[in-house]
Structure formats: C-alpha cells, structure tokens
Design an enzyme around this catalytic site. Sequence first.
Site, short mmCIF file in Angstrom:
data_model
loop_
_atom_site.label_atom_id
_atom_site.label_comp_id
_atom_site.label_asym_id
_atom_site.label_seq_id
_atom_site.Cartn_x
_atom_site.Cartn_y
_atom_site.Cartn_z
CB CYS A 142 -1.05 0.04 1.36
SG CYS A 142 -2.25 -1.23 1.32
CD GLU B 82 -3.39 1.06 -5.60
OE1 GLU B 82 -2.35 1.10 -4.78
OE2 GLU B 82 -4.63 1.20 -5.73
#
Length: 142
Positions: free
Chosen positions: A15, A133
């Site tokens: 992350c 992403e």
Amino acid sequence: KAVVGAAFGAAGQRCMALSVLILVGDLEESQSWMEQLVEEAMKLKVGNGFVEGVDVGPLISKDAKTRAESIIQQSIDQGATCMLDGRGVVVKGYETGNFLAPTVISLNQQQQYITHSTDSNAKPLSNPAYTEEIFAPVLTIL
C-alpha cells in the site's frame, strides 16, 4: 536508492509503494535524476523472494502480471516513454513465474499536466500510468 527501494521493494505490491514520482525544478537536473533512477533500478535482482540477494520477487498472480503489463503497454501507446521495460524477464527455474522486473515510465516528454486551468481546451492527465494503481514494480515519473 531510497526512491528505488520505495518504488520496487515488495515488487511494488504494498500500500505504501511509491508509484508516481513528481520531479520539479530544473529540467536538466530532473533528467539526471531519471537516469540515475533507471541505473539503480537496473541493478535490482529479480527472482524467488525467499532467495538471498533477490530484490524483486514475483507478482501475486498471473492476472496481476497480465494487468500490469497491459497498463504499461497502454501507457506507451498513449505517448509515455518507457525508460526501463521490465516485461519479458525470465527467472531461471521459474520460467513460467509471475515476474515483472522494475519498469520506469516517463510522462515528461509528450504529456501535458493540467491541474487547474482556465483554458477551455485543457484536458486532465489521463495516461493509465498515472490514473491506474498498477500495484507492481512500475514507477511513473512526471
């Protein structure tokens, strides 16, 4: 080296991975930074993450690899410059593995960045290297 570690450590699948780097200031100095990042990324060893000395392990699945490679290609097709292409890497003993070597994409050459503009013809940055992403060892530089 810190930027390379942040971008490519854990195969970019965390992350807090650095996926976009924005360089500001002198163009010549920015170009030098990009070249240094590519040089450092090329030194990283791709392979089984449990083997000593390996810096970049495999992606979590074949689908993750396919998705990342697709986004890289779409980005190039839309005008991005691939300064370091990690697609097609083969790791001995794991020839069918989900490996993607460090990849560096630059949007500096042909992209326009518009955040706030009064120009009615202005379009926001839409290259997938920036808007998606990727969750892989891919660093996009603006």
